[in-house]
Design an enzyme around this catalytic site. Structure first.
Site, PDB file in Angstrom:
ATOM      1  CD  GLU A  10      -2.984   1.124   0.064  1.00 16.74           C
ATOM      2  OE1 GLU A  10      -3.718   0.394   0.147  1.00 16.74           O
ATOM      3  OE2 GLU A  10      -2.620   2.212  -0.564  1.00 16.74           O
ATOM      4  CD  GLU A  66      11.380   7.936  -3.765  1.00 15.45           C
ATOM      5  OE1 GLU A  66      12.035   6.786  -3.695  1.00 15.45           O
ATOM      6  OE2 GLU A  66      10.325   8.233  -3.206  1.00 15.45           O
ATOM      7  N   GLY A  69       1.715   7.454  -1.051  1.00 14.07           N
ATOM      8  CA  GLY A  69       1.753   7.587   0.646  1.00 14.07           C
ATOM      9  C   GLY A  69       0.930   7.049   1.606  1.00 14.07           C
ATOM     10  N   GLY A  94      12.051  15.142   3.566  1.00 17.06           N
ATOM     11  CA  GLY A  94      11.797  13.866   3.508  1.00 17.06           C
ATOM     12  C   GLY A  94      10.838  13.465   2.061  1.00 17.06           C
ATOM     13  CE  LYS A 150       4.738   7.187  -5.563  1.00 13.47           C
ATOM     14  NZ  LYS A 150       4.818   8.604  -5.392  1.00 13.47           N
ATOM     15  CG  ASP A 200       8.105   8.543  -7.196  1.00 17.39           C
ATOM     16  OD1 ASP A 200       8.339   7.635  -6.157  1.00 17.39           O
ATOM     17  OD2 ASP A 200       6.751   9.100  -6.736  1.00 17.39           O
ATOM     18  N   GLY A 242       6.361  11.461   3.023  1.00 19.87           N
ATOM     19  CA  GLY A 242       6.692  11.967   4.450  1.00 19.87           C
ATOM     20  C   GLY A 242       6.546  10.634   5.272  1.00 19.87           C
TER      21      GLY A 242
HETATM   22  P1  NAP Z   1      15.606   6.871   3.207  1.00 18.88           P
HETATM   23  O1  NAP Z   1      15.185   8.052   3.958  1.00 18.88           O
HETATM   24  O2  NAP Z   1      16.822   7.038   2.205  1.00 18.88           O
HETATM   25  O3  NAP Z   1      15.975   5.362   3.981  1.00 18.88           O
HETATM   26  C1  NAP Z   1      16.483   4.393   3.430  1.00 18.88           C
HETATM   27  C2  NAP Z   1      16.977   3.762   4.507  1.00 18.88           C
HETATM   28  O4  NAP Z   1      17.561   2.374   4.209  1.00 18.88           O
HETATM   29  C3  NAP Z   1      18.329   4.528   4.995  1.00 18.88           C
HETATM   30  O5  NAP Z   1      18.295   4.774   6.365  1.00 18.88           O
HETATM   31  C4  NAP Z   1      19.637   3.565   4.760  1.00 18.88           C
HETATM   32  O6  NAP Z   1      20.692   3.651   5.640  1.00 18.88           O
HETATM   33  C5  NAP Z   1      19.114   2.191   4.723  1.00 18.88           C
HETATM   34  N1  NAP Z   1      19.769   1.469   4.017  1.00 18.88           N
HETATM   35  C6  NAP Z   1      20.178   1.280   2.697  1.00 18.88           C
HETATM   36  N2  NAP Z   1      20.730   0.141   2.296  1.00 18.88           N
HETATM   37  C7  NAP Z   1      20.494  -0.654   3.388  1.00 18.88           C
HETATM   38  C8  NAP Z   1      21.126  -1.993   3.820  1.00 18.88           C
HETATM   39  N3  NAP Z   1      21.591  -2.864   2.931  1.00 18.88           N
HETATM   40  N4  NAP Z   1      20.783  -2.668   4.744  1.00 18.88           N
HETATM   41  C9  NAP Z   1      20.013  -1.792   5.905  1.00 18.88           C
HETATM   42  N5  NAP Z   1      19.548  -0.615   5.551  1.00 18.88           N
HETATM   43  C10 NAP Z   1      19.918  -0.035   4.407  1.00 18.88           C
HETATM   44  O7  NAP Z   1      14.555   6.380   2.129  1.00 18.88           O
HETATM   45  P2  NAP Z   1      13.000   6.271   2.236  1.00 18.88           P
HETATM   46  O8  NAP Z   1      12.594   7.915   1.951  1.00 18.88           O
HETATM   47  O9  NAP Z   1      12.647   6.112   3.763  1.00 18.88           O
HETATM   48  O10 NAP Z   1      12.299   5.480   1.294  1.00 18.88           O
HETATM   49  C11 NAP Z   1      12.431   4.333   1.364  1.00 18.88           C
HETATM   50  C12 NAP Z   1      11.454   3.626   0.685  1.00 18.88           C
HETATM   51  O11 NAP Z   1      10.103   4.039   0.903  1.00 18.88           O
HETATM   52  C13 NAP Z   1      11.754   3.818  -0.868  1.00 18.88           C
HETATM   53  O12 NAP Z   1      11.200   2.576  -1.580  1.00 18.88           O
HETATM   54  C14 NAP Z   1      10.696   4.868  -1.138  1.00 18.88           C
HETATM   55  O13 NAP Z   1      10.332   4.734  -2.790  1.00 18.88           O
HETATM   56  C15 NAP Z   1       9.476   4.532  -0.522  1.00 18.88           C
HETATM   57  N6  NAP Z   1       8.780   5.517  -0.060  1.00 18.88           N
HETATM   58  C16 NAP Z   1       9.294   6.815   0.424  1.00 18.88           C
HETATM   59  C17 NAP Z   1       8.203   7.826   0.827  1.00 18.88           C
HETATM   60  C18 NAP Z   1       8.723   8.940   1.302  1.00 18.88           C
HETATM   61  O14 NAP Z   1       7.921   9.995   1.623  1.00 18.88           O
HETATM   62  N7  NAP Z   1      10.232   9.358   1.760  1.00 18.88           N
HETATM   63  C19 NAP Z   1       7.013   7.543   0.559  1.00 18.88           C
HETATM   64  C20 NAP Z   1       6.352   6.462   0.148  1.00 18.88           C
HETATM   65  C21 NAP Z   1       7.382   5.449  -0.444  1.00 18.88           C
HETATM   66  P3  NAP Z   1      21.899   4.555   5.402  1.00 18.88           P
HETATM   67  O15 NAP Z   1      21.195   5.728   6.415  1.00 18.88           O
HETATM   68  O16 NAP Z   1      22.754   3.960   6.126  1.00 18.88           O
HETATM   69  O17 NAP Z   1      21.965   5.196   4.217  1.00 18.88           O
HETATM   70  N1  HSE Z   2       9.227  10.635  -3.428  1.00 14.15           N
HETATM   71  C1  HSE Z   2       8.053  10.442  -3.447  1.00 14.15           C
HETATM   72  C2  HSE Z   2       7.018  11.502  -3.574  1.00 14.15           C
HETATM   73  C3  HSE Z   2       7.608   9.863  -1.979  1.00 14.15           C
HETATM   74  O1  HSE Z   2       7.770  12.484  -3.731  1.00 14.15           O
HETATM   75  O2  HSE Z   2       5.850  11.294  -3.869  1.00 14.15           O
HETATM   76  C4  HSE Z   2       6.348   8.877  -1.958  1.00 14.15           C
HETATM   77  O3  HSE Z   2       6.274   8.057  -2.812  1.00 14.15           O
END
Ligand code: NAP
Ligand code: HSE
Length: 433
Positions: A130, A191, A135, A188, A206, A202, A303
């Site tokens: 989901e 990506e 988000g 945050g 989706k 992105d 977020g």
């Molecule tokens: P992020 O803040 O960059 O977090 C990714 C984390 O994974 C980092 O803390 C990183 O550690 C860690 N990591 C990377 N490789 C690893 C490994 N081999 N073992 C353990 N930890 C590892 O990214 P995010 O924004 O949370 O996004 C994560 C996922 O959620 C992505 O698929 C993204 O598309 C999805 N997503 C994000 C959002 C959003 O709003 N941000 C919304 C929906 C979906 P380090 O700190 O050491 O680099």
């Molecule tokens: N980077 C993505 C966005 C996070 O800005 O919508 C949510 O999937």
């Protein structure tokens, strides 16, 4: 009796951190309201020290994936690492071990759901995603469990928070693109590599997931037209505004009698259109079903906590449902041979030209559009002030809004204008009314 479920979180970034916070802060609430006790048994990180500085108990922090997969107390693995490297390997390892997976990873689901689902089916576990799309907005649950009575004919939406945040800042505050992007990264939303957001990848991932679910057939991302916002000029946002349009990055999917049409591109919508007032990192998706008609979902598309809301909802769903729903279509890497995709789609256009301010220019321009079979809605010389165009010539801007036309026709008209010697095309942006 209360059900006990142990989870592991892989990655402690924006989404992983938000998920840990939600699960720990709401533990008692879920016990009371969902009759389930969810405990975080492990958090996989690369830097254990950094994780402990964030206040995580030492006993659950690990940098060893094998230990997580082998942990008998872990029933559900939550993947929030992102990308298709380690994340995919770890998810496959968890599924092979019979552990249900919850993920926020749109790229992995878009590209490899067929491979992951095959393993999940074999070991009888679930795969929930989901949080991968829009988000905190429950769009996937809506498609799977809310509108299944319908043939979904169309979806249209703002499904990337970062680009919506950037375009909102540029529109409302006249902010520079680069400054607005930096803010989105700080909050945050973006990506790890913001190219994925600003170039539309992105939203493309989706849309591939959402249109596959909506139209019950694989819509591979390779079949989706994509154009990002990085080349958008602030001038066009302002000119569009003066004509009553707001610029948004739209994702559009249609299931038509000619085939499936799927595209992501910057789009002008009239100011009165409901999507025009979806601002900042908010997202919205319109669905049109043959029985229900129009549905619109609106909420935070990015977020830490909004995304954690979707992740944890999947965890609760997985913890409280023993049956698993897999894809209702042939989930292959590629599209089924019998499915047609429309590439020469129809759209109205905003076109900005830089033209010589001379007698006969307007007649030449409208003649070219006419010969290409394109009908015009409006032609406006927004300002008398000459501006330097792409060729370094001082010319006046001429903005044209067309009626609906095809990609082929508009392409031909633009090539003819560029070859005419009276001016050059500076921008061409699709318009949805
Ligand atoms: P992020 O803040 O960059 O977090 C990714 C984390 O994974 C980092 O803390 C990183 O550690 C860690 N990591 C990377 N490789 C690893 C490994 N081999 N073992 C353990 N930890 C590892 O990214 P995010 O924004 O949370 O996004 C994560 C996922 O959620 C992505 O698929 C993204 O598309 C999805 N997503 C994000 C959002 C959003 O709003 N941000 C919304 C929906 C979906 P380090 O700190 O050491 O680099
Ligand atoms: N980077 C993505 C966005 C996070 O800005 O919508 C949510 O999937």
């Amino acid at each position: 009796m209360i059900k006990k479920v142990g989870v592991a979180i892989l990655g402690l970034g924006v989404v992983g951190g938000g998920t840990y916070q939600t699960l720990t802060e709401h533990r008692e609430y879920y016990q009371k309201t969902q009759n389930v006790d969810i405990t975080v048994e492990a958090v996989l990180v690369r830097d254990k020290q950094k994780a402990m500085e964030k206040g995580l108990p030492k006993a659950i922090v690990t940098d060893n994936i094998a230990e997580v997969i082998a942990n008998p107390n872990v029933d559900i693995v939550i993947e929030t690492i992102g990308g298709v490297g380690a994340a995919k390997d770890y998810v496959l390892a968890a599924l092979r071990e019979g552990k249900t997976v919850v993920t926020a990873n749109k790229e992995m689901i878009c590209k490899y759901s067929h491979e992951l689902e095959r393993v999940a089916k074999r070991t009888g576990c679930g795969m929930y995603y989901e949080a991968s799309c829009v988000g905190g907005v429950p769009i996937i649950r809506t498609l799977l469990d809310g509108v299944q009575a319908n043939r979904v004919q169309q979806m249209m939406g703002i499904i990337n928070g970062t680009t919506n945040y950037i375009l909102t800042k540029m529109t409302q505050e006249g902010a520079e693109y680069a400054d607005a992007l930096k803010d989105a990264q700080k909050l945050g939303y973006a990506e790890a590599d913001p190219t994925n957001d600003v170039e539309g990848f992105d939203a493309l991932y989706k849309l591939s997931i959402l249109s596959s679910l909506a139209f019950h057939t694989k819509v591979p991302y390779t079949k989706i037209f994509r154009e990002g916002i990085s080349k958008i000029n602030a001038k066009d946002i302002a000119y569009g505004k003066s004509l009553g349009y707001t610029l948004k990055l739209l994702a559009i999917g249609k299931n038509t009698s000619q085939g499936i049409e799927a595209r992501v591109h910057p789009t002008f919508v009239p100011d009165a259109h409901p999507l025009a007032s979806v601002n900042d990192a908010f997202n919205a998706v319109y669905l049109k079903g043959d029985a229900v008609g129009d549905i619109m979902l609106y909420g935070r598309g990015a977020g830490a906590l909004p995304t954690a809301s979707a992740v944890v909802s999947d965890v609760i769903y997985a913890a409280t449902h023993s049956d698993v729903k897999y894809s209702t279509f042939k989930n292959n890497a590629t599209a089924e041979a019998c499915v047609k995709f429309v590439s020469d789609f129809e759209s109205a256009y905003y076109v900005r030209l830089a033209v010589d301010d001379e007698a006969g220019t307007l007649a030449t321009v409208s003649g070219i559009f006419g010969k290409c079979g394109i009908s015009l809605v409006a032609v406006s010389q927004i300002t008398q002030k000459k501006e330097l165009d792409d060729e370094g010539k001082l010319r006046v801007p001429l903005v044209i809004i067309t009626h609906k036309t095809t990609e082929n026709r508009i392409g031909k008209a633009m090539a003819k204008i560029n070859a005419s010697g009276i001016g050059k095309v500076q921008a061409a942006i699709r318009v949805e009314n």
